[in-house]
Write an enzyme that holds these catalytic residues in place. Structure first.
Site, PDB file in Angstrom:
ATOM      1  N   GLU A 275      -7.109  -1.464  -6.843  1.00 35.97           N
ATOM      2  CA  GLU A 275      -6.291  -0.550  -7.634  1.00 35.97           C
ATOM      3  C   GLU A 275      -5.219  -1.383  -8.344  1.00 35.97           C
ATOM      4  O   GLU A 275      -4.553  -2.208  -7.713  1.00 35.97           O
ATOM      5  CB  GLU A 275      -5.614   0.489  -6.732  1.00 35.97           C
ATOM      6  CG  GLU A 275      -6.589   1.462  -6.085  1.00 35.97           C
ATOM      7  CD  GLU A 275      -5.923   2.439  -5.127  1.00 35.97           C
ATOM      8  OE1 GLU A 275      -6.462   3.537  -4.941  1.00 35.97           O
ATOM      9  OE2 GLU A 275      -4.872   2.109  -4.539  1.00 35.97           O
TER      10      GLU A 275
ATOM     11  N   SER B 174       0.820  -1.215   0.000  1.00 39.26           N
ATOM     12  CA  SER B 174       0.000   0.000   0.000  1.00 39.26           C
ATOM     13  C   SER B 174       0.852   1.263   0.000  1.00 39.26           C
ATOM     14  O   SER B 174       0.322   2.344  -0.217  1.00 39.26           O
ATOM     15  CB  SER B 174      -0.983   0.006   1.173  1.00 39.26           C
ATOM     16  OG  SER B 174      -0.440  -0.564   2.300  1.00 39.26           O
TER      17      SER B 174
ATOM     18  N   HIS C 210      -3.583  -3.762  -5.689  1.00 38.81           N
ATOM     19  CA  HIS C 210      -3.841  -3.298  -4.323  1.00 38.81           C
ATOM     20  C   HIS C 210      -5.296  -3.520  -3.916  1.00 38.81           C
ATOM     21  O   HIS C 210      -6.198  -2.798  -4.333  1.00 38.81           O
ATOM     22  CB  HIS C 210      -3.474  -1.797  -4.227  1.00 38.81           C
ATOM     23  CG  HIS C 210      -3.580  -1.234  -2.858  1.00 38.81           C
ATOM     24  ND1 HIS C 210      -4.108   0.007  -2.573  1.00 38.81           N
ATOM     25  CD2 HIS C 210      -3.225  -1.754  -1.655  1.00 38.81           C
ATOM     26  CE1 HIS C 210      -4.069   0.219  -1.275  1.00 38.81           C
ATOM     27  NE2 HIS C 210      -3.541  -0.823  -0.694  1.00 38.81           N
TER      28      HIS C 210
ATOM     29  N   ASN D 114      -5.531   6.185  -0.969  1.00 43.10           N
ATOM     30  CA  ASN D 114      -4.761   6.653   0.183  1.00 43.10           C
ATOM     31  C   ASN D 114      -4.190   8.060  -0.016  1.00 43.10           C
ATOM     32  O   ASN D 114      -3.682   8.655   0.909  1.00 43.10           O
ATOM     33  CB  ASN D 114      -3.643   5.668   0.535  1.00 43.10           C
ATOM     34  CG  ASN D 114      -4.195   4.509   1.352  1.00 43.10           C
ATOM     35  OD1 ASN D 114      -5.218   4.639   2.018  1.00 43.10           O
ATOM     36  ND2 ASN D 114      -3.536   3.371   1.269  1.00 43.10           N
TER      37      ASN D 114
HETATM   38  P1  NAI Z   1      -0.130  -9.384   8.009  1.00 42.69           P
HETATM   39  O1  NAI Z   1       0.901  -9.036   9.012  1.00 42.69           O
HETATM   40  O2  NAI Z   1      -1.509  -9.666   8.438  1.00 42.69           O
HETATM   41  O3  NAI Z   1       0.387 -10.670   7.170  1.00 42.69           O
HETATM   42  C1  NAI Z   1       1.668 -10.819   6.639  1.00 42.69           C
HETATM   43  C2  NAI Z   1       1.986 -12.292   6.510  1.00 42.69           C
HETATM   44  O4  NAI Z   1       3.179 -12.425   5.742  1.00 42.69           O
HETATM   45  C3  NAI Z   1       2.233 -12.998   7.843  1.00 42.69           C
HETATM   46  O5  NAI Z   1       1.427 -14.158   7.922  1.00 42.69           O
HETATM   47  C4  NAI Z   1       3.712 -13.369   7.807  1.00 42.69           C
HETATM   48  O6  NAI Z   1       3.978 -14.598   8.448  1.00 42.69           O
HETATM   49  C5  NAI Z   1       3.958 -13.458   6.329  1.00 42.69           C
HETATM   50  N1  NAI Z   1       5.345 -13.228   5.928  1.00 42.69           N
HETATM   51  C6  NAI Z   1       6.187 -12.270   6.341  1.00 42.69           C
HETATM   52  N2  NAI Z   1       7.370 -12.369   5.695  1.00 42.69           N
HETATM   53  C7  NAI Z   1       7.247 -13.418   4.852  1.00 42.69           C
HETATM   54  C8  NAI Z   1       8.120 -14.021   3.899  1.00 42.69           C
HETATM   55  N3  NAI Z   1       9.339 -13.554   3.706  1.00 42.69           N
HETATM   56  N4  NAI Z   1       7.647 -15.063   3.182  1.00 42.69           N
HETATM   57  C9  NAI Z   1       6.403 -15.531   3.379  1.00 42.69           C
HETATM   58  N5  NAI Z   1       5.546 -15.004   4.261  1.00 42.69           N
HETATM   59  C10 NAI Z   1       5.955 -13.956   4.983  1.00 42.69           C
HETATM   60  O7  NAI Z   1      -0.065  -8.208   6.928  1.00 42.69           O
HETATM   61  P2  NAI Z   1      -1.250  -7.635   6.008  1.00 42.69           P
HETATM   62  O8  NAI Z   1      -2.021  -6.628   6.766  1.00 42.69           O
HETATM   63  O9  NAI Z   1      -1.962  -8.768   5.377  1.00 42.69           O
HETATM   64  O10 NAI Z   1      -0.420  -6.828   4.890  1.00 42.69           O
HETATM   65  C11 NAI Z   1       0.297  -7.482   3.874  1.00 42.69           C
HETATM   66  C12 NAI Z   1       0.598  -6.502   2.758  1.00 42.69           C
HETATM   67  O11 NAI Z   1      -0.623  -5.948   2.258  1.00 42.69           O
HETATM   68  C13 NAI Z   1       1.476  -5.317   3.155  1.00 42.69           C
HETATM   69  O12 NAI Z   1       2.293  -4.994   2.072  1.00 42.69           O
HETATM   70  C14 NAI Z   1       0.454  -4.212   3.395  1.00 42.69           C
HETATM   71  O13 NAI Z   1       0.981  -2.923   3.189  1.00 42.69           O
HETATM   72  C15 NAI Z   1      -0.586  -4.519   2.333  1.00 42.69           C
HETATM   73  N6  NAI Z   1      -1.952  -4.039   2.604  1.00 42.69           N
HETATM   74  C16 NAI Z   1      -2.512  -4.154   3.849  1.00 42.69           C
HETATM   75  C17 NAI Z   1      -3.823  -3.704   4.058  1.00 42.69           C
HETATM   76  C18 NAI Z   1      -4.468  -3.828   5.408  1.00 42.69           C
HETATM   77  O14 NAI Z   1      -5.500  -3.185   5.641  1.00 42.69           O
HETATM   78  N7  NAI Z   1      -3.946  -4.643   6.317  1.00 42.69           N
HETATM   79  C19 NAI Z   1      -4.618  -3.097   2.972  1.00 42.69           C
HETATM   80  C20 NAI Z   1      -3.958  -3.106   1.693  1.00 42.69           C
HETATM   81  C21 NAI Z   1      -2.660  -3.532   1.539  1.00 42.69           C
END
Ligand code: NAI
Length: 407
Positions: free
Chosen positions: A151, A118, A139, A189
């Protein structure tokens, strides 16, 4: 046609995206380094689908079909037969780049490699690949299965074929695609910043408290949630970080300046619903305890309370003026996004109605209010404050001269 999808990261976003792709009948492999995360994702999907059955939205057969379309894997190599991979891991450029490099070694040359980031630039992520033309931003919004908007962000390296294939695929997943230029905050955003920023600014000036500003946006503007309710919902830490990231990424343009109030709330641990306290108080079920704001402002209660000259003090905040000020700042931001070719007018309006549930598209709203109304309001704010924050978009000014409308 894309049929095999690899998702990297089984957290909030990755597991939601997996559900969307599986529902659209793709064969999905969901990968995470952390076995617990995979198990949590599996259990969460079981719960979500069972609830959908209870509500009569799907039947048992559909639930089985969706579940059977997802395989939970703990090795990146397993994604080697994917047509499309979407990465949703931790928001860290170096880690994402490493994963992309490793992934490129496994997948075939036709596989599209996408990121759900994001805040990072797609160009910087794409630069880690030998074939950056296959990289694109996809996104999703949270929760991915419910939010209509996605997006799609081509980097400067992205090929036309990659972009077209991505748009067609995401549209076939029953989503509304808005194509955005690879700039900070993409569409939503960026354009949404004044919803929070101008509300906080009015609070900081002592124009009105949280509850009055929220009430104004809901009752006059028809927004589902007020800015402070929404910041509490998102989390003050998360919302503050996005604001600060966008502000820095725009080379400190004062239009995106964060607020000390939100920073202090975040530092104090008043993060919102998840902490039980933010601008409001919440019970254990995350329900607002009462409709009065939390008394967090001892300073404002001190003898120095209202420093404004007597004639300007008023007990009754003007809700229409509060709404108008936030609306015109949002319209100005949307107009500037169009002016700078961040996205088309249709996509900017779709992004705000389908990504963050605004009651109307901002550019359509500008047409309704009148472009002259927008220009006059912005100029009045600029005259009052003489801050660059309140500069009127030159597109609005030009349209006003030419008596144009957006649609
Ligand atoms: P989260 O923290 O809920 O999940 C991330 C997951 O990735 C975890 O399960 C972790 O174990 C895993 N992980 C970390 N490093 C890893 C690796 N090297 N290989 C494999 N798995 C790995 O995070 P979330 O909230 O789902 O965000 C993920 C992405 O999406 C980020 O880039 C964030 O900016 C983006 N995003 C998040 C939104 C939100 O509202 N939470 C909305 C839109 C985009």
């Amino acid at each position: 046609m894309i049929k095999k999808v690899g998702i990297i990261g089984a957290g909030t976003m990755g597991s939601g995206i997996a559900q969307v792709a599986a529902t659209a009948d793709c064969k999905v492999k969901l990968f995470d380094l952390n076995q617990d995360a995979l198990e949590r994702a599996k259990a969460a999907l079981e719960k979500i689908l069972s609830r959908l059955i209870e509500k009569g939205r799907i039947d048992e057969k559909e639930k089985n079909r969706i579940q059977q379309n997802i395989r939970y894997v703990n090795s990146l190599k397993e994604l080697s037969d994917s047509d499309l991979t979407i990465e949703a891991i931790v928001e860290n450029l170096d880690i994402k780049k490493k994963v992309f490099q490793e992934l490129e070694g496994y997948v075939n040359t036709k596989c599209i490699i996408a990121s759900n980031t994001s805040s990072l630039s797609i160009a910087s992520i794409a630069s880690s690949l030998n074939e950056p033309k296959r990289c694109v931003g996809i996104h999703f919004f949270n929760p991915a299965p419910l939010m209509k908007l996605v997006e799609v962000i081509p980097a400067i390296q992205t090929s036309y074929e990659t972009l077209e294939m991505t748009i067609d695929t995401i549209a076939s997943w029953n989503k509304t695609v808005a194509v955005a230029k690879d700039t900070p905050g993409f569409i939503v955003n960026r354009v949404a910043r004044p919803f929070y920023g101008e509300a906080l600014r009015m609070y900081d000036e002592g124009i009105a408290d949280f509850a009055i500003i929220d009430h104004a946006m809901k009752s006059v503007g028809g927004f589902r949630m007020g800015p402070f309710e929404l910041m509490d919902f998102i989390g003050n830490d998360v919302n503050y970080t996005v604001t600060e990231t966008v502000f820095k990424a725009f080379y400190f343009d004062p239009r995106y300046k964060p607020s000390f109030t939100q920073k202090r709330f975040s530092e104090a641990g008043y993060l919102g619903r998840k902490a039980g306290i933010g601008y409001y108080e919440y019970d254990d079920n995350g329900k607002k305890v009462e409709d009065t704001t939390k008394d967090t402002n001892a300073f404002a209660k001190s003898s120095s309370r209202d420093s404004r000259p007597k004639g300007e003090q008023s007990d009754k905040a003007d809700e229409k003026a509060i709404f108008d000020r936030i609306l015109v700042m949002l319209i100005n931001e949307a107009a500037d996004a169009l002016f700078l070719n961040i996205a088309s007018a249709e996509d900017i309006d779709n992004a705000m109605t389908k990504g963050v549930n605004y009651p109307k598209g901002l550019l359509a709203w500008a047409d309704e209010k009148g472009i002259d109304w927008c220009v006059n309001k912005m100029d009045a704010l600029y005259d009052e404050y003489r801050e660059d924050r309140y500069r009127c978009s030159s597109l609005l000014r030009k349209m006003n001269k030419e008596k144009n409308t957006f649609f």
